[in-house]
Motif scaffolding. Structure first.
Motif, PDB file in Angstrom:
ATOM      1  N   ILE A  71       0.878  -1.180   0.000  1.00  0.00           N
ATOM      2  CA  ILE A  71       0.000   0.000   0.000  1.00  0.00           C
ATOM      3  C   ILE A  71       0.913   1.227   0.000  1.00  0.00           C
ATOM      4  CG2 ILE A  71      -1.716   1.312   1.314  1.00  0.00           C
ATOM      5  CD1 ILE A  71      -2.741  -1.472   2.305  1.00  0.00           C
ATOM      6  N   GLY A  72       1.931   1.146   0.848  1.00  0.00           N
ATOM      7  CA  GLY A  72       2.942   2.199   0.859  1.00  0.00           C
ATOM      8  C   GLY A  72       4.161   1.774   0.058  1.00  0.00           C
ATOM      9  N   PRO A  73       5.072   2.710  -0.189  1.00  0.00           N
ATOM     10  CA  PRO A  73       6.293   2.379  -0.948  1.00  0.00           C
ATOM     11  C   PRO A  73       7.150   1.340  -0.200  1.00  0.00           C
ATOM     12  CG  PRO A  73       6.297   4.700  -0.203  1.00  0.00           C
ATOM     13  CD  PRO A  73       5.003   4.103   0.220  1.00  0.00           C
ATOM     14  N   ASN A  88      15.312  12.617   6.680  1.00  0.00           N
ATOM     15  CA  ASN A  88      15.403  12.113   8.044  1.00  0.00           C
ATOM     16  C   ASN A  88      14.071  11.435   8.390  1.00  0.00           C
ATOM     17  OD1 ASN A  88      15.209  11.959  10.911  1.00  0.00           O
ATOM     18  ND2 ASN A  88      16.821  13.505  11.089  1.00  0.00           N
ATOM     19  N   ILE A  89      14.100  10.105   8.462  1.00  0.00           N
ATOM     20  CA  ILE A  89      12.874   9.331   8.681  1.00  0.00           C
ATOM     21  C   ILE A  89      12.236   9.677  10.031  1.00  0.00           C
ATOM     22  CG2 ILE A  89      11.978   6.981   9.067  1.00  0.00           C
ATOM     23  CD1 ILE A  89      13.768   6.006   6.837  1.00  0.00           C
ATOM     24  N   VAL A  90      13.073   9.844  11.064  1.00  0.00           N
ATOM     25  CA  VAL A  90      12.532  10.157  12.393  1.00  0.00           C
ATOM     26  C   VAL A  90      11.752  11.475  12.344  1.00  0.00           C
ATOM     27  CG1 VAL A  90      13.113  10.697  14.789  1.00  0.00           C
ATOM     28  CG2 VAL A  90      14.311   8.844  13.621  1.00  0.00           C
ATOM     29  N   ILE A 110      -3.067   8.576   3.752  1.00  0.00           N
ATOM     30  CA  ILE A 110      -3.053   7.239   4.387  1.00  0.00           C
ATOM     31  C   ILE A 110      -1.958   7.184   5.451  1.00  0.00           C
ATOM     32  CG2 ILE A 110      -2.644   4.772   4.014  1.00  0.00           C
ATOM     33  CD1 ILE A 110      -3.827   5.084   1.214  1.00  0.00           C
ATOM     34  N   MET A 111      -0.772   7.640   5.067  1.00  0.00           N
ATOM     35  CA  MET A 111       0.346   7.594   6.018  1.00  0.00           C
ATOM     36  C   MET A 111       0.123   8.581   7.155  1.00  0.00           C
ATOM     37  SD  MET A 111       3.057   6.077   6.847  1.00  0.00           S
ATOM     38  CE  MET A 111       3.976   6.442   8.335  1.00  0.00           C
ATOM     39  N   LYS A 112      -0.442   9.735   6.812  1.00  0.00           N
ATOM     40  CA  LYS A 112      -0.687  10.779   7.826  1.00  0.00           C
ATOM     41  C   LYS A 112      -1.629  10.252   8.914  1.00  0.00           C
ATOM     42  CE  LYS A 112      -0.589  15.504   8.650  1.00  0.00           C
ATOM     43  NZ  LYS A 112      -1.352  15.513   9.853  1.00  0.00           N
TER      44      LYS A 112
HETATM   45  C1  HEC Z   1      -2.122   1.686   6.114  1.00  0.00           C
HETATM   46  C2  HEC Z   1      -0.870   1.620   5.428  1.00  0.00           C
HETATM   47  C3  HEC Z   1       0.365   2.175   6.101  1.00  0.00           C
HETATM   48  C4  HEC Z   1       0.875   1.877   7.355  1.00  0.00           C
HETATM   49  C5  HEC Z   1       0.259   0.971   8.408  1.00  0.00           C
HETATM   50  C6  HEC Z   1       2.135   2.578   7.468  1.00  0.00           C
HETATM   51  N1  HEC Z   1       2.378   3.287   6.331  1.00  0.00           N
HETATM   52 FE1  HEC Z   1       4.045   4.388   5.957  1.00  0.00          FE
HETATM   53  N2  HEC Z   1       3.243   4.959   4.160  1.00  0.00           N
HETATM   54  C7  HEC Z   1       2.027   4.538   3.661  1.00  0.00           C
HETATM   55  C8  HEC Z   1       1.772   5.200   2.398  1.00  0.00           C
HETATM   56  C9  HEC Z   1       0.541   5.024   1.527  1.00  0.00           C
HETATM   57  C10 HEC Z   1       2.900   6.021   2.157  1.00  0.00           C
HETATM   58  C11 HEC Z   1       3.110   6.938   0.927  1.00  0.00           C
HETATM   59  C12 HEC Z   1       2.834   8.378   1.249  1.00  0.00           C
HETATM   60  C13 HEC Z   1       4.025   9.099   1.756  1.00  0.00           C
HETATM   61  O1  HEC Z   1       5.108   8.953   1.172  1.00  0.00           O
HETATM   62  O2  HEC Z   1       3.897   9.821   2.757  1.00  0.00           O
HETATM   63  C14 HEC Z   1       3.816   5.843   3.281  1.00  0.00           C
HETATM   64  C15 HEC Z   1       5.042   6.462   3.430  1.00  0.00           C
HETATM   65  C16 HEC Z   1       5.943   6.220   4.448  1.00  0.00           C
HETATM   66  C17 HEC Z   1       7.249   6.787   4.522  1.00  0.00           C
HETATM   67  C18 HEC Z   1       7.875   7.734   3.509  1.00  0.00           C
HETATM   68  C19 HEC Z   1       7.460   9.151   3.803  1.00  0.00           C
HETATM   69  C20 HEC Z   1       7.864  10.152   2.757  1.00  0.00           C
HETATM   70  O3  HEC Z   1       8.790  10.952   3.009  1.00  0.00           O
HETATM   71  O4  HEC Z   1       7.242  10.184   1.668  1.00  0.00           O
HETATM   72  C21 HEC Z   1       7.830   6.327   5.666  1.00  0.00           C
HETATM   73  C22 HEC Z   1       9.209   6.645   6.200  1.00  0.00           C
HETATM   74  C23 HEC Z   1       6.868   5.461   6.299  1.00  0.00           C
HETATM   75  N3  HEC Z   1       5.733   5.415   5.546  1.00  0.00           N
HETATM   76  C24 HEC Z   1       7.088   4.788   7.489  1.00  0.00           C
HETATM   77  C25 HEC Z   1       6.105   4.058   8.140  1.00  0.00           C
HETATM   78  C26 HEC Z   1       6.277   3.491   9.460  1.00  0.00           C
HETATM   79  C27 HEC Z   1       7.533   3.565  10.294  1.00  0.00           C
HETATM   80  C28 HEC Z   1       5.105   2.871   9.781  1.00  0.00           C
HETATM   81  C29 HEC Z   1       4.748   2.206  11.069  1.00  0.00           C
HETATM   82  C30 HEC Z   1       4.870   2.971  12.274  1.00  0.00           C
HETATM   83  C31 HEC Z   1       4.209   3.047   8.644  1.00  0.00           C
HETATM   84  N4  HEC Z   1       4.851   3.771   7.684  1.00  0.00           N
HETATM   85  C32 HEC Z   1       2.935   2.531   8.581  1.00  0.00           C
HETATM   86  C33 HEC Z   1       1.172   3.631   4.219  1.00  0.00           C
HETATM   87  C34 HEC Z   1       1.336   3.082   5.483  1.00  0.00           C
END
Ligand code: HEC
Length: 138
Positions: A71-73, A88-90, A110-112
């Motif tokens: 769902i995510g990258p 910086n991931i943190v 979704i991520m937000k």
């Molecule tokens: C329901 C699905 C989902 C879950 C659960 C999830 N993510 Fe994500 N995540 C996404 C999606 C969709 C994106 C793409 C959007 C974005 O890049 O922000 C993403 C992007 C990211 C990115 C890249 C951000 C960027 O700069 O674009 C990071 C790092 C990340 N996730 C870490 C995490 C971590 C750590 C967790 C657990 C604590 C988590 N994700 C849980 C869906 C999810």
């Protein structure tokens, strides 16, 4: 004559024992250095272990596979962009920086939802461990 030989012998003995002592000290320092290195390696390994565990427990793994987009990258794609852009991931997880991997608004939302939902309750150490784990995926 005899006296000077005696003095020489004493001096030699003194130097030898000093040398031994130095060698022992060097050995001790080496041992301490080894121990510090081992401890550091263990700390790093523990941190990675914790990060990996959290990545699964906190459901990150359901949307982020190491190699392919689910769902995510993928973690590798995230690492690639974060390396290229010196991200910086943190900071991202703390909500202090914006998305740079997938900027599609739907995807970001979704991520937000995770960031606002439960990631905000995680400690800085936990986020650092997760980041260290993600970074270790090669
Ligand atoms: C329901 C699905 C989902 C879950 C659960 C999830 N993510 Fe994500 N995540 C996404 C999606 C969709 C994106 C793409 C959007 C974005 O890049 O922000 C993403 C992007 C990211 C990115 C890249 C951000 C960027 O700069 O674009 C990071 C790092 C990340 N996730 C870490 C995490 C971590 C750590 C967790 C657990 C604590 C988590 N994700 C849980 C869906 C999810």
């Amino acid at each position: 004559m005899k006296k000077s030989i005696f003095v020489l012998a004493l001096a030699a003995l003194f130097f030898v024992s000093c040398g031994e002592k130095k060698k022992e000290e060097v050995k001790e320092i080496e041992t301490v250095k080894e121990e510090v290195k081992e401890t550091a390696t263990e700390v790093v390994a523990d941190n990675l272990e914790l990060g990996k565990k959290l990545f699964t427990e906190k459901t990150c793994a359901t949307c982020h596979n190491p190699d392919m987009k689910v769902i995510g990258p993928s973690i590798k794609d995230i690492n690639k962009i974060y390396n290229e852009q010196n991200g910086n991931i943190v900071k991202f997880l703390k909500g202090e920086s914006v998305a740079i991997v997938d900027t599609d608004p739907g995807q970001v939302a979704i991520m937000k939802a995770n960031l606002d939902g439960f990631v905000k309750d995680m400690t800085g150490d936990e986020l650092a461990a997760i980041s260290a784990y993600m970074r270790s995926v090669k």
